[in-house]
Design a protein around this motif. Structure first.
Motif, PDB file in Angstrom:
ATOM      1  N   GLU A   1       0.847  -1.193   0.000  1.00 22.21           N
ATOM      2  CA  GLU A   1       0.000   0.000   0.000  1.00 22.21           C
ATOM      3  C   GLU A   1       0.887   1.249   0.000  1.00 22.21           C
ATOM      4  O   GLU A   1       1.928   1.268   0.660  1.00 22.21           O
TER       5      GLU A   1
ATOM      6  N   GLU B   1      -5.123   6.530  -1.927  1.00 23.37           N
ATOM      7  CA  GLU B   1      -4.319   5.338  -1.647  1.00 23.37           C
ATOM      8  C   GLU B   1      -4.111   4.535  -2.922  1.00 23.37           C
ATOM      9  O   GLU B   1      -5.030   4.403  -3.742  1.00 23.37           O
TER      10      GLU B   1
ATOM     11  N   VAL C   1      -3.104   0.699  -3.963  1.00 23.33           N
ATOM     12  CA  VAL C   1      -2.940  -0.660  -3.427  1.00 23.33           C
ATOM     13  C   VAL C   1      -2.458  -1.577  -4.546  1.00 23.33           C
ATOM     14  O   VAL C   1      -3.054  -1.624  -5.621  1.00 23.33           O
TER      15      VAL C   1
END
Length: 484
Positions: A382, A465, A467
């Motif tokens: 991440e 974010e 991922v």
């Protein structure tokens, strides 16, 4: 099966393990006994074990309105051990005492009445039933009717397999001489002659056929109404059109209804599991078929019961399974070497079990194997977007996200997703992954990097974010829960 037993008997002996206490099946048995309005004698078993707690059992039964004599009720409780034989005579005495109090009596004379407890096919004897006689005295040569079958009693034997010449009320007896196999739970009645027995059976078959015809007519009527409604709508749709326009529209509709391709047909067939059930006795088959009735996952895989019956797996079963591409499940039955070889040659699976729960678990696994695999996402790393900028490549500007890896690592060859406020707004691959000005394939925890996506229209925002994950195929499991 428990319900049928409670309906047939005059006294229910409720066996509860002293170490396990009240279980689900105990509660079910109590319910059946109450529904049948039959008195209970409580036998608390395994009292020889160190962890046995009979008092706990009695207290737990209070919640189900079974009050023992120790607590002011009328239910006798006997502490026994089936392993050592302790207090088994006391249990018999308690049962006899209750029978005397209830003045349970039966007429030894008159036509025989009874109930089929179980039925099965014996290789040497043919159709055999075990029954309880409830009235009259059964003798060899008696003519009996049960369900849609009749018998001239050829042979009778007791619970130990010993031949007997007559059976009185309350006696369990095996009866040989049936023309067909009656069902468990059927009422047995004695008639005066063979012609009368045939007449009764023919009448019952006729009645069943009439009932079936009524149901079929009802279904036909519903289908006819559906067809008429569809025809009326079609007429309304095409009624005002010129015949050329009508023909063109029908041609277009037919064109849209494309036939299934071979691959699509295979996928459709794989979502259907035809099965054949064979059991040792009628009650076992009934129990398995009743479990099949609880199947509620047809949207995943359709379960099709092609045939069920009593007896060992036969060549006809194998041929039927081959025709329907099905699986044969046997419970407490055998499949000879010749049958096994024939099934292997024809590509038919034969699965034999001695425990009903194992059979159902095997069926669940077979259903699950027909389902497409589930793709699961396993996170690898991440990263958090700290800055956004764009880089000119040729004549176009490519958005780039400046990130810092917070957990795991980012691998360029894997798949990525962009998450904003808990929502996934993009999934795909990276076109570039750089550390400073160097192209790299892996970025580890704590390192900074710049990355661009394979979709240029996606806009980055600080705080988003990234991922990195990989997809793994996991075998799917059927959602069907048979209840145990």
């Amino acid at each position: 099966m428990r319900a049928r037993g409670a309906q047939v008997t005059d006294i229910v002996i409720l066996v509860v393990a002293a170490d396990d206490g009240v279980m689900k099946q105990t509660v079910e048995s109590i319910k059946h006994a109450k529904d049948a309005q039959v008195p209970i004698v409580l036998a608390i078993n395994k009292c020889d074990k160190t962890e046995a707690d009979p008092e706990k059992v009695k207290k737990e039964l209070l919640a189900h309105d079974v009050v023992c004599e120790d607590y002011g009720g009328d239910v006798q409780a006997v502490h026994i051990s089936a392993l050592t034989g302790d207090n088994l005579m006391a249990l018999a005495e308690a049962t006899i005492a209750l029978a005397e109090m209830l003045e349970l009596k039966a007429d030894l004379n008159g036509p025989v009445e009874g109930t089929v407890i179980e039925s099965f096919t014996d290789k040497g004897r043919g159709p055999v039933t075990t029954a309880i006689i409830q009235r009259g005295t059964l003798r060899r040569g008696s003519i009996l009717v049960a369900g849609k079958s009749w018998a001239k009693v050829r042979l009778m034997f007791d619970e130990n397999g010993k031949t007997i010449h007559e059976a009185c009320p309350s006696m369990p007896v095996g009866i040989v001489g049936w023309r067909d196999l009656p069902s468990a739970g059927d009422e047995i009645l004695e008639v005066e002659s063979e012609p009368r027995a045939r007449e009764v059976v023919d009448w019952r078959k006729y009645e069943q056929e009439q009932e079936k015809n009524k149901e079929n007519l009802k279904i036909i009527e519903e289908k006819r109404k559906e067809h008429q409604e569809a025809h009326r709508k079609a007429r309304e749709k095409y009624g005002t059109l010129h015949w050329k326009e009508r023909s063109f529209l029908k041609y277009q509709e037919k064109k849209e209804q494309k036939p299934l391709k071979t691959k699509e047909k295979e996928e459709k067939d794989s979502n259907v599991l035809p099965i054949i059930i064979k059991g040792d006795v009628d009650g076992s088959v009934e129990a398995i078929v009743n479990i099949m009735d609880t199947y509620d996952a047809s949207h995943e895989c359709e379960l099709e019961l092609v045939h069920f019956g009593v007896g060992d797996v036969s060549e006809n079963d194998v041929n039927l399974a081959e025709t329907f591409h099905g699986v044969i499940y046997g419970f407490n039955v055998n499949a000879g070497n010749v049958i096994q070889k024939s099934a292997t040659k024809k590509g038919v699976k034969i699965k034999l079990h001695k425990i009903i729960y194992r059979l159902i678990e095997d069926l669940q696994e077979e259903l699950s194997s027909r389902l497409p695999c589930i793709v699961e996402e396993h996170p690898i790393g991440e990263a958090c977007i700290l800055a956004t900028f764009s880089v000119t490549e040729g004549k176009k500007k490519v958005p780039v996200a400046g990130c810092r890896v917070q957990k795991g690592q980012l691998e360029k060859q894997k798949k990525f997703k962009l998450i904003r406020n808990g929502h996934v707004i993009w999934k795909g691959s990276l076109t570039s992954l750089k550390h400073h000005k160097d192209d790299i394939s892996v970025v580890k925890t704590g390192m900074d990097c710049g990355l661009s996506l394979d979709e240029e229209k996606v806009e980055f925002k600080v705080g988003d974010e990234i991922v990195c994950y990989e997809e793994k195929e996991v075998p799917a499991k059927t959602s069907w829960n048979p209840g145990f």
